[in-house]
Design a protein around this motif. Sequence first.
Motif, PDB file in Angstrom:
ATOM      1  N   ASN A 400       0.828  -1.210   0.000  1.00 41.18           N
ATOM      2  CA  ASN A 400       0.000   0.000   0.000  1.00 41.18           C
ATOM      3  C   ASN A 400       0.860   1.256   0.000  1.00 41.18           C
ATOM      4  O   ASN A 400       1.895   1.321   0.663  1.00 41.18           O
ATOM      5  N   GLU A 401       0.389   2.275  -0.700  1.00 43.95           N
ATOM      6  CA  GLU A 401       1.112   3.542  -0.749  1.00 43.95           C
ATOM      7  C   GLU A 401       0.957   4.350   0.527  1.00 43.95           C
ATOM      8  O   GLU A 401       1.823   5.156   0.858  1.00 43.95           O
ATOM      9  N   ASP A 402      -0.172   4.162   1.225  1.00 39.01           N
ATOM     10  CA  ASP A 402      -0.480   5.011   2.372  1.00 39.01           C
ATOM     11  C   ASP A 402      -0.786   4.160   3.596  1.00 39.01           C
ATOM     12  O   ASP A 402      -1.340   3.058   3.481  1.00 39.01           O
ATOM     13  N   GLY A 403      -0.460   4.690   4.764  1.00 37.64           N
ATOM     14  CA  GLY A 403      -0.799   4.018   6.013  1.00 37.64           C
ATOM     15  C   GLY A 403      -0.037   4.613   7.184  1.00 37.64           C
ATOM     16  O   GLY A 403       1.084   5.100   7.049  1.00 37.64           O
ATOM     17  N   LEU A 404      -0.655   4.560   8.346  1.00 39.03           N
ATOM     18  CA  LEU A 404      -0.020   5.048   9.567  1.00 39.03           C
ATOM     19  C   LEU A 404       0.935   3.977  10.088  1.00 39.03           C
ATOM     20  O   LEU A 404       0.550   2.840  10.333  1.00 39.03           O
ATOM     21  N   LEU A 405       2.197   4.347  10.265  1.00 41.01           N
ATOM     22  CA  LEU A 405       3.182   3.428  10.819  1.00 41.01           C
ATOM     23  C   LEU A 405       3.308   3.575  12.333  1.00 41.01           C
ATOM     24  O   LEU A 405       3.396   2.577  13.053  1.00 41.01           O
ATOM     25  N   LEU A 406       3.309   4.802  12.826  1.00 43.15           N
ATOM     26  CA  LEU A 406       3.558   5.018  14.260  1.00 43.15           C
ATOM     27  C   LEU A 406       2.920   6.325  14.702  1.00 43.15           C
ATOM     28  O   LEU A 406       2.984   7.336  13.982  1.00 43.15           O
ATOM     29  N   PHE A 407       2.284   6.268  15.893  1.00 45.36           N
ATOM     30  CA  PHE A 407       1.811   7.484  16.551  1.00 45.36           C
ATOM     31  C   PHE A 407       2.138   7.371  18.034  1.00 45.36           C
ATOM     32  O   PHE A 407       1.959   6.325  18.653  1.00 45.36           O
ATOM     33  N   THR A 408       2.640   8.462  18.583  1.00 44.58           N
ATOM     34  CA  THR A 408       2.839   8.531  20.026  1.00 44.58           C
ATOM     35  C   THR A 408       2.645   9.962  20.490  1.00 44.58           C
ATOM     36  O   THR A 408       2.976  10.921  19.776  1.00 44.58           O
ATOM     37  N   GLU A 409       2.072  10.064  21.689  1.00 48.73           N
ATOM     38  CA  GLU A 409       1.926  11.366  22.320  1.00 48.73           C
ATOM     39  C   GLU A 409       3.121  11.568  23.242  1.00 48.73           C
ATOM     40  O   GLU A 409       3.349  10.770  24.163  1.00 48.73           O
ATOM     41  N   LEU A 410       3.902  12.585  22.957  1.00 49.71           N
ATOM     42  CA  LEU A 410       5.133  12.832  23.704  1.00 49.71           C
ATOM     43  C   LEU A 410       4.828  13.329  25.110  1.00 49.71           C
ATOM     44  O   LEU A 410       3.801  13.988  25.348  1.00 49.71           O
ATOM     45  N   ALA A 411       5.726  12.992  26.040  1.00 45.32           N
ATOM     46  CA  ALA A 411       5.541  13.391  27.442  1.00 45.32           C
ATOM     47  C   ALA A 411       5.916  14.855  27.630  1.00 45.32           C
ATOM     48  O   ALA A 411       6.487  15.504  26.745  1.00 45.32           O
ATOM     49  N   GLU A 412       5.589  15.352  28.810  1.00 40.35           N
ATOM     50  CA  GLU A 412       5.914  16.726  29.199  1.00 40.35           C
ATOM     51  C   GLU A 412       5.287  17.755  28.256  1.00 40.35           C
ATOM     52  O   GLU A 412       5.809  18.845  28.087  1.00 40.35           O
ATOM     53  N   GLY A 413       4.155  17.354  27.628  1.00 34.52           N
ATOM     54  CA  GLY A 413       3.479  18.294  26.731  1.00 34.52           C
ATOM     55  C   GLY A 413       4.297  18.714  25.541  1.00 34.52           C
ATOM     56  O   GLY A 413       4.122  19.820  25.015  1.00 34.52           O
ATOM     57  N   SER A 414       5.229  17.831  25.123  1.00 31.79           N
ATOM     58  CA  SER A 414       6.108  18.215  24.013  1.00 31.79           C
ATOM     59  C   SER A 414       5.504  17.921  22.644  1.00 31.79           C
ATOM     60  O   SER A 414       6.191  18.026  21.632  1.00 31.79           O
ATOM     61  N   GLY A 415       4.209  17.506  22.610  1.00 28.19           N
ATOM     62  CA  GLY A 415       3.527  17.376  21.332  1.00 28.19           C
ATOM     63  C   GLY A 415       3.256  15.939  20.940  1.00 28.19           C
ATOM     64  O   GLY A 415       3.197  15.025  21.769  1.00 28.19           O
ATOM     65  N   THR A 416       3.088  15.731  19.654  1.00 27.25           N
ATOM     66  CA  THR A 416       2.803  14.398  19.119  1.00 27.25           C
ATOM     67  C   THR A 416       3.789  14.078  18.001  1.00 27.25           C
ATOM     68  O   THR A 416       4.318  14.969  17.325  1.00 27.25           O
ATOM     69  N   LEU A 417       4.012  12.768  17.793  1.00 30.99           N
ATOM     70  CA  LEU A 417       4.893  12.304  16.724  1.00 30.99           C
ATOM     71  C   LEU A 417       4.106  11.336  15.850  1.00 30.99           C
ATOM     72  O   LEU A 417       3.500  10.373  16.355  1.00 30.99           O
ATOM     73  N   LEU A 418       4.098  11.584  14.553  1.00 30.01           N
ATOM     74  CA  LEU A 418       3.458  10.703  13.581  1.00 30.01           C
ATOM     75  C   LEU A 418       4.481  10.294  12.532  1.00 30.01           C
ATOM     76  O   LEU A 418       5.218  11.137  12.002  1.00 30.01           O
ATOM     77  N   LEU A 419       4.495   9.009  12.244  1.00 27.84           N
ATOM     78  CA  LEU A 419       5.285   8.500  11.135  1.00 27.84           C
ATOM     79  C   LEU A 419       4.315   7.805  10.189  1.00 27.84           C
ATOM     80  O   LEU A 419       3.691   6.798  10.556  1.00 27.84           O
ATOM     81  N   ILE A 420       4.182   8.334   8.980  1.00 21.62           N
ATOM     82  CA  ILE A 420       3.195   7.798   8.048  1.00 21.62           C
ATOM     83  C   ILE A 420       3.860   7.486   6.713  1.00 21.62           C
ATOM     84  O   ILE A 420       4.899   8.067   6.351  1.00 21.62           O
ATOM     85  N   LEU A 421       3.251   6.560   6.020  1.00 25.42           N
ATOM     86  CA  LEU A 421       3.625   6.239   4.650  1.00 25.42           C
ATOM     87  C   LEU A 421       2.626   6.948   3.750  1.00 25.42           C
ATOM     88  O   LEU A 421       1.415   6.684   3.826  1.00 25.42           O
ATOM     89  N   GLU A 422       3.108   7.852   2.942  1.00 28.20           N
ATOM     90  CA  GLU A 422       2.231   8.685   2.127  1.00 28.20           C
ATOM     91  C   GLU A 422       2.734   8.681   0.691  1.00 28.20           C
ATOM     92  O   GLU A 422       3.834   9.158   0.410  1.00 28.20           O
ATOM     93  N   SER A 423       1.947   8.095  -0.205  1.00 26.89           N
ATOM     94  CA  SER A 423       2.311   7.973  -1.622  1.00 26.89           C
ATOM     95  C   SER A 423       3.671   7.298  -1.781  1.00 26.89           C
ATOM     96  O   SER A 423       4.476   7.691  -2.629  1.00 26.89           O
TER      97      SER A 423
END
Length: 1357
Positions: A400-423
């Motif tokens: 598949n060309e697209d799909g979510l590989l990894l998501f995590t919510e970072l600690a200490e309110g430092s945000g979110t991290l997304l790793l995706i396969l896109e096209s």
Amino acid sequence: MDSVPRLASVLTLVLSGLWHLGLTATNYNCDDPLASILSPKAFSSSSDLTGSSSPAQLNWRMGTGGWSPADSNDQQWLQVDLGNRVEITAVATQGRYGSSDWVTSYCLMFSDTGHNWQQYKQEGSIWTFAGNMNADSVVHHKLLHSVRARFVRFVPLEWSPNGKIGMRVEVHGCSYKSDVADFDGRSSLLYRFNQKTMSTLKDVISLKFKSMQGDGVLFHGEGQRGDHITLELQKGRLALYLNLDESKARLSSITPSAMLGSLLDDQHWHSVLLERVGKQANFTVDTNTQHFRIKGETDALDIDYELSFGGIPVPSKPGTFLKKNFHGCIENLYYNGVNIIDLAKRRKHQIYSVGNVTFSCSEPQIVPITFVNSRSSYLLLPGTPQIDGLSVSFQFRSWNEDGLLLFTELAEGSGTLLLILESGTLRLLIKKVSGHGTEILTGNDLNDGLWHSVSINARRNRITLTLDNDAASPGPETSRLQIYSGNSYYFGGCPENFTDSQCLNPINAFQGCMRLIFIDNQPKDLISVQQGSLGNFSDLHIDLCSIKDRCLPNHCEHGGRCAQSWTTFYCNCSDTGYTGATCHDSIYEQSCEVYRHRVNTAGFFYVDSDGSGPLAPLQVYCNITEDKIWMTVQHSNTELTRVQGSNPEKPYVMTLKYGGTMEQLVALIDGSEHCEQEVAYHCRRSRLLNTPDGAPFTWWVGRSNERHPYWGGSVPGVQQCGCGLEESCLDIRHFCNCDADTDEWTNDTGVLSFKDHLPVTQIIITDTNRSNSEAALRIGPLRCYGDRYFWNSVSFSTEASYLHFPTFHAEFSADISFFFKTTALSGVFLENLGIKDFIRLEMSSPSEVTFAIDVGNGPVELLVQSPFPLNDNQWHYIQAERNLKETSLQVDNLPRNIRKTTEDGHFRLQLNSQFFIGGTSSRQKGFLGCIRSLHLNGQKVDLEERAKVTPGVRPGCPGHCSSYGSNCHNGGKCVEKHSGYSCDCTNTPYEGPFCQKEISAHFDSGTSVTYMLQEPYPVTKNISLSSSAIYTDTAPSKETITLSFMTAQAPSLLFFLNFSSQNFLAILLSKNGSLQVRYGLSKEESHVFTISTENLANRRVHQVKISREGPELSIQIDQQLFSYKFSPGAEFRTARSLILGKVTEKTSAKLFKMLMLEGKNKMRIKINEAGDLAPWLRALAALPEELSLDPSSQKETLGLDLEVARANILGFVGCLSSVQYNHIAPLKAALRHASIAPVIVQGTLTESSCGFMVNSDVNAVTTVHSSSDLLGKADEHEPFTNAVRSDSAVIGGVIAVVTFITFCVIGIMTRFLYQHKQSHGTNQMKEKEYPENLDSSFRNEIDLQNTASECKREYFI
């Protein structure tokens, strides 16, 4: 010659089969029970009703009486450890003893290690086994392909509706022994020959291998003169390099001889077999085989010194290898019957070991997982929160060309991290709570099915994304960010309840496999996830990667390019000439006859003789302007070729290339009714065939590479030319003109028409080496007409009648097309049955057609409902198709009904009965009516031939015009034929196969076409006069005139119709360009209709139609219609003549009358082939005695209305087309039938297209109409010198003719001026008085001196 290698190939295959029997324990006795002798500890499961493992052997009645899980769901399994790798040939199951618990369906998985499982497949799909219907009966299944494994898993899919999962099992098979070698990526085995060079004419190499690496050399050998053989893993595929020539190109610079396999780095066993005999080779990987021919000049493979297995060591550098070595295990490695691994284990001197080679297969304990659902699959793993920094790594593979590989919510309110396969590109997105963030993009085409490694590292405010270390693709450095590791990592997707999980997925969930997951540098135990002790998951397959290459084998036909996603494959059919979901359907027709039926005109077309079959389309020229639709295939040498200096020892050979394969040409020829090629042999002291009993001096080669010693005009088996059969040769002692062996040029020209020998591929000439000996040769193109199958039809007279044919073999693709017509309410068109599978097409009701098919997954039924009855005795077209992507049905041009095919389950259509046409195997619900042009997977079915020997079925089916008569346009008449129909355009102003090509001509100012309305005349052969003649509509009560014109001149006279002496009808353009229709009903009454819509002399084409029925008159110009009603007393006369363009002087009528009185009904002003000018001189002698350009004078001499006379002065300059008066087409008669039609053409009449002339000069000349060739026929005696002589002859002849005509004109003009002067005084004394000899059709109808007293009515519209 081919028998020796073929025999050697058979022997090789037999030996190979014997070796394989020796390698494994697969034999007739391999059906021993293996599980019943095991201890209870050999059984394990996902869970157990008792909390501990329960024995589950077949017929076990102790304890719980078998295995039942704690919970009955689709995550449960029962596992059997057989102790060693064994050969598994069958399985058997029971329900749990004394209970209502059993499994109704299940699947199997196998493993050597208890991890990295492999699902059992048949037909390329995961196989589902039917289970039990009660607790005690035993259901036994023999495996279609035996499996070698230590561990077996039974995975329940469905179970008792009134109970739970319950199983007792047995595994059948036998012991399995093998020789295994383990290569660590830095080692190899060298098999050294007893002599310097090993030269083999045939080879058989077989082995099995397993690996986690996608690249590495399995074996290699080469010779000093350039021979080499190499088998190498390349990105999970096997590339075979095999060469027998002397080229010494580097291995990295040449293309593989064959490439097979996919996803071979999955740590499962794969089998390889290479069989070579001479230049022919078979290369098999697992179940896929590729046949190919090896490049090279010899049949022997010469390998020097040694063969290396596992790598290519560099001789001068120990431990150094030329390419990447194989890393994995090889089993049962045989080279031409030699067990290489066995020799190595026994340390024989022929084997030299490089590096560390061990003889047991090391199995890495790697647990892959599969994300199977694009909406709900996910894996949740815990992390170590609040660590300064982040470290995550894993490997993935997907289509598949697209799909979510990894998501995590970072600690200490430092945000979110997304790793995706896109096209197909990896995108790392870090979003801060403040809204700021960063993005990293790397890689492309990562949806290639290969394993890719990903690593995310954040340390000391620096983030790095690394993709595929081996590919040296480190991620770029980002801006400084403070990142703290989170406590939850979502891989592949998010739970359906996003709010609770705090997981964000902007695209689809990932579908694919992952392995080697590390978080904070710690590996994650995925078996613990499966057991529920770590993390959470949904819709995962743990401990197996179930990726499947749906493009292997490639089901895209005809060169279509396959692409795929996780769940399906797609075919790119561009530039293939085919269309459809699998590029199965040809976009081209199967013959020129079909192109004609599709209402095409002549031109170049691609013809695909076998439709969806394997043959590619071939470009041909279709001449669709004649009754017989000729198909022409050109070849490489159509010019006249001079031949000198040939003799039997050094013959001249002409080879012809047709731009296609012989298979394509044979298909074209066999599908045609008639084919021919003209052959012309011009000779001077060059003999052609000799005597019928002697050796021929010239022969030709046909389709089967056989020499044929007969020539054009003769027949096979008779060594003669056409003149020999006709007994007309120059010398009666010989059977060819050229065999007379004269010093003068002569020729033998004729047509070869025996289809089984065509086309001509070579001509060999051996007799042009004597003194003054010369030949010239020309071979015409291949020409064929007719389609043996398009009109091939049968009639079924009873419901019990049918035709039967051999079984329809269409495992992966099936297309059926045919025409039918009927008056019945229902009936089965065709049916073919298998054991379970079937295919059926029927008319289920007068307006419904049903297509039913079953490939083992249950019946699929498609229905097309027509808004009109289909039993109307008209031809209707049906096209049904089934492929791996879809099943479809179309009737006529109604919308196609399409049903998508399931991606899993059975997909082979397996039939075994006879194929019934027009009926069924039960002899019921038969079809009453006609079926024609039946095609099965592109193959044409000869229905008529089978019907000749079948009672109740008649060949042929009349009544084509009832369906296709509407294809004959513009009044053309449909003529019924045995094979189709034709359009008779005789009584129309059009021509062509469908009467659509208008006949048009360019007129000059002096051009006049006069048609005398008289008795009919024939224009075609073998057709009755009434249907093939142009005749006068004698009924004066109605008339219809149609014409189209284009001009830039006004005034102009377009059309003049002469009735009796006082009646006429004229169509003209007045000075301002308006259209005038002038009716002269008598000397006292005339009607003028002026239509002033626009200036029609505007270089555009305009259509005029005038219809009168009784007193009702309608005039239509372009899209505007006007009506008028004459008075009841208006009297209309019978038309006598019709004139297009300029009305000529009075003596033209006198000339016509004179010729008619002499018994002639035709006149052509031309120079004939013999140069006879007599007809032309007679016409000049009959020129008028008076010439005048004054309208009043024309009124006197021609009897024209004054306005008509004014329009007639300049004549008509422009284009006229589609001219018709009632059933008369005068312009068509002048251009096509001038020799037999009562028509006179004066001036220059040039055939051209009015539409083409719109944007060009209306005075431009295209092709001047002429029914003869002014240059005459070419001299056939001297083919080369005649071309030069003919030019001089033409020039001299033209000069002589022009000179002669000039003197004639001077003489005639002198005579004319003298006569004009003598008659001038007499004419002044006379009042209006018509000469007695002037034909009444040209007398004056309006007296210009008394216009005030006449009844002249003008209408301005």
